[in-house]
Design an enzyme around this catalytic site. Sequence first.
Site, PDB file in Angstrom:
ATOM      1  N   ARG A   1       0.869  -1.182   0.000  1.00  0.00           N
ATOM      2  CA  ARG A   1       0.000   0.000   0.000  1.00  0.00           C
ATOM      3  C   ARG A   1       0.908   1.236   0.000  1.00  0.00           C
ATOM      4  NH1 ARG A   1      -2.575   0.510   5.687  1.00  0.00           N
ATOM      5  NH2 ARG A   1      -0.940   2.064   5.879  1.00  0.00           N
TER       6      ARG A   1
ATOM      7  N   HIS B   1      -3.657   4.134   5.093  1.00  0.00           N
ATOM      8  CA  HIS B   1      -4.811   3.236   5.014  1.00  0.00           C
ATOM      9  C   HIS B   1      -5.998   3.950   4.379  1.00  0.00           C
ATOM     10  CE1 HIS B   1      -8.013   0.482   6.080  1.00  0.00           C
ATOM     11  NE2 HIS B   1      -8.648   1.496   6.638  1.00  0.00           N
TER      12      HIS B   1
ATOM     13  N   TYR C   1       3.937   5.082  11.348  1.00  0.00           N
ATOM     14  CA  TYR C   1       4.274   3.680  11.632  1.00  0.00           C
ATOM     15  C   TYR C   1       4.952   2.913  10.489  1.00  0.00           C
ATOM     16  CZ  TYR C   1      -0.254   3.127   9.308  1.00  0.00           C
ATOM     17  OH  TYR C   1      -1.277   3.190   8.408  1.00  0.00           O
TER      18      TYR C   1
HETATM   19  C1  LIG Z   1     -14.626  -6.400  11.832  1.00  0.00           C
HETATM   20  C2  LIG Z   1     -13.853  -5.144  11.616  1.00  0.00           C
HETATM   21  N1  LIG Z   1     -12.960  -4.753  12.525  1.00  0.00           N
HETATM   22  C3  LIG Z   1     -12.266  -3.608  12.366  1.00  0.00           C
HETATM   23  C4  LIG Z   1     -12.470  -2.822  11.283  1.00  0.00           C
HETATM   24  C5  LIG Z   1     -11.700  -1.514  11.103  1.00  0.00           C
HETATM   25  N2  LIG Z   1     -10.781  -1.637   9.971  1.00  0.00           N
HETATM   26  C6  LIG Z   1     -11.094  -1.161   8.754  1.00  0.00           C
HETATM   27  S1  LIG Z   1      -9.954  -1.551   7.622  1.00  0.00           S
HETATM   28  C7  LIG Z   1      -8.988  -2.337   8.763  1.00  0.00           C
HETATM   29  C8  LIG Z   1      -7.705  -2.978   8.334  1.00  0.00           C
HETATM   30  C9  LIG Z   1      -7.898  -3.935   7.213  1.00  0.00           C
HETATM   31  O1  LIG Z   1      -6.680  -4.411   6.785  1.00  0.00           O
HETATM   32  P1  LIG Z   1      -6.551  -5.450   5.609  1.00  0.00           P
HETATM   33  O2  LIG Z   1      -7.530  -6.548   5.790  1.00  0.00           O
HETATM   34  O3  LIG Z   1      -5.146  -5.828   5.482  1.00  0.00           O
HETATM   35  O4  LIG Z   1      -7.054  -4.638   4.324  1.00  0.00           O
HETATM   36  P2  LIG Z   1      -6.381  -3.344   3.685  1.00  0.00           P
HETATM   37  O5  LIG Z   1      -7.093  -2.165   4.269  1.00  0.00           O
HETATM   38  O6  LIG Z   1      -4.936  -3.351   3.991  1.00  0.00           O
HETATM   39  O7  LIG Z   1      -6.659  -3.443   2.225  1.00  0.00           O
HETATM   40  C10 LIG Z   1      -9.568  -2.277  10.020  1.00  0.00           C
HETATM   41  C11 LIG Z   1      -8.976  -2.821  11.247  1.00  0.00           C
HETATM   42  C12 LIG Z   1     -13.428  -3.257  10.350  1.00  0.00           C
HETATM   43  N3  LIG Z   1     -13.706  -2.536   9.261  1.00  0.00           N
HETATM   44  N4  LIG Z   1     -14.109  -4.407  10.537  1.00  0.00           N
END
Ligand SMILES: Cc1ncc(C[n+]2csc(CCOP(=O)(O)OP(=O)(O)O)c2C)c(N)n1
Lengths: 372, 324
Positions: free
Chosen positions: A259, A263, A272
């Site tokens: 990425r 985020h 970080y």
């Molecule tokens: C069940 C749940 N817990 C927490 C969140 C908050 N949250 C949104 S995105 C994220 C990280 C997701 O990371 P990843 O699965 O690696 O996907 P990326 O964003 O890196 O594409 C979190 C913790 C959420 N959306 N759903």
Amino acid sequence: MAATQLLTVIEPDGGVNGHDVGMTNDELLHCYRTLLRTRAFDDTCMKLQRSGRIGFSIPNKGVEATQVGAASALQKTDWLFPSYRDFGMALYHGVPMADMLHNMFGNALDSAKGRQMPVHFSFVEPIKFVSISSPIGTHLPQAVGAAYAMKLRGEKTVAVTSFGDGGTSSLGFHSGLNFAAVWKSPVVFLCQNNQWAISCPSSGQTASESYAIKAKAYGMPGVLVDGNDVLAVRKAMLEAVDRARKGLGPTLIEAFTFRMAGHSTSDDPTRYVPKEQFAEWEKKDPVLRFEKFLAKKKLWNEDVRAKYTDEATAEIHLAVQLAEGTPRPGIETIFSDVYRDVPAHIRKQGEAAFDLAARKGDASAGDGKFPL
Amino acid sequence: MATLTLLQAVNDALKTAMRDDPSVVVFGEDVGPKGGVFLATEGLTKEFGANRCFDTPLSEDGIIGTGIGMALNGLKPVCEIQFQDFIFPAFDQIVSEAAKFRYRSGGQYTCPMVIRTPYGGGIRGGLYHSQSGEAYFCHTPGLKVVIPSTPHDAKGLLLASIDDPDPVLFLEPKALYRQVKGEVPEGKYKVDLSTLRTVREGRNVTVFCYGAMVPVCERAAVQAAEKGIETLIVDLRTLLPLDEEGVIEAAKQTGRVVVVHEAPRFCGFGGEISAIIAENAIEYMEAPIARVTGFDTPFPNTLEHHYMPDERRVLDAIEHVHNY
Ligand SMILES: Cc1ncc(C[n+]2csc(CCOP(=O)(O)OP(=O)(O)O)c2C)c(N)n1
Ligand SMILES: [Mg+2]
């Protein structure tokens, strides 16, 4: 193909090591054009957010090749259960940019009637791009269920679900992979490992050697692929899709990528992500990688990039004008689609809202900023 | 005394608890080096080390399940769920496990733990970053449910929750995180759970509210006063176990009641307040009880300002019960 060894097709010099690409020049250029349109769309949304014209966006820079490579292996009759970072999959299959921007602005023409946050798209045409949910991992078992229906009706379609490295820790990952393997479902699980789940690195997410290797325990093949390489992702996806169509069951693909941004628009990755990691991956930019390949095939020079970039810019410019000029959804959209028929108690609440607006004026809108 | 935002008061409470008691541990998604997506846990890993404030894999079920185990075995976990909307994968652990351990073991095993999570709308978060799910949890015997509305209460209630012998769901009104500021005493102090706060005295109408609706009701009360209506505002601040006597008393004082919450109306907490008053003080009522709530629909994005109760709606209800 292996679960712990990276599958790569495009070499640093743009060569493909004798790999049979199996795509026409037009198809290759469609991939390239989609990479550029995806990046331009992302860039525009980031700017719209920074200037306060939309409330939120999710950066896409760096992960475009995974989306384009994966989408290129699908037919329009297949189903996608995507994540919020999958702009490239929608664009590849011809979702109009304006339709995506209607969601970003949450306006009256948004397919979800302005109910969802930006980047939570939902389309039924030109491909099933199933309504995106914020809760992570919920869509994995849903894809397995949709695939069950395909199988029951004897259709040769597949369901593809895409999620992040963080998503592999969700309950839905476990039940999704387990059910799919037991049922031999025509499903492809695409884990886009961009190495971060917001601020949590993969070392804090799993102790496995890779994400792909988790497939083994569920009883399906796992493939680790270079996510910045359109052709490698496409190759892995084609094989997985082919297996699924033949009734041989699901596959887990891990696309290893990065990425190249925060985020979301609310996140500051410099808090970080190590600087060196950004620098390292800047050099592996998936767009430059694909350009090298195209150049070697004499399909690319700076003029080609300029031409497609100009086209994308013009397309987005028009789409933004259209979306920004479209009014908000009407108040009635708060109360519709909860059920097929509006129940009496909800109708009453809607009528009270209209009555109050008539007597006391409208509620005032906030500034539309999402502070996360 | 320092002047802090509600968010800073939460952070201050966590630091105070961790300094005071080495068994307090804080964990959840992104709470470590990043300090939480809202920065509620900023600086904790730095001061107390990664063994006491740390990130977890992305699993709410894992966060609460491991928290329960820590609580069973002598630690004081303060778990963060990033948004209340994402608590549902942990619903089983909270409702079937944390809330029932004491009862099902005859008091042998207990879960003194705190689950902190931001709730509510007002940030353009759409369906899944805006919900107010307190009613699901208030229907769960064994759990305590606390919602502060001021920096002073946020710190005092959080410290009381961490000291509490039972599991506490601590819902933080994210819309107020940076919006409200107030004086917060230094060091440790507690605001007792199950106590009400009188926000404003008034003899004409009683308004019950909590969390992010408190300032909305205060603004409505100012407008009502301009029209000659004096409003008594009660901040419930602990929904479960509720100070029922205090609620009945406040209702009797005016005989005209409005209940306000952001959550949907049907089976919402306002129904419980109304029933308690109907059962215990109906003969004091001069007007039907009015509820001002979110609609019985999912939470919209673009039109969230229509969905959430605002001064307009609260004032309209105050006038309605007053003029009845
Ligand atoms: C069940 C749940 N817990 C927490 C969140 C908050 N949250 C949104 S995105 C994220 C990280 C997701 O990371 P990843 O699965 O690696 O996907 P990326 O964003 O890196 O594409 C979190 C913790 C959420 N959306 N759903
Ligand atoms: Mg990720």
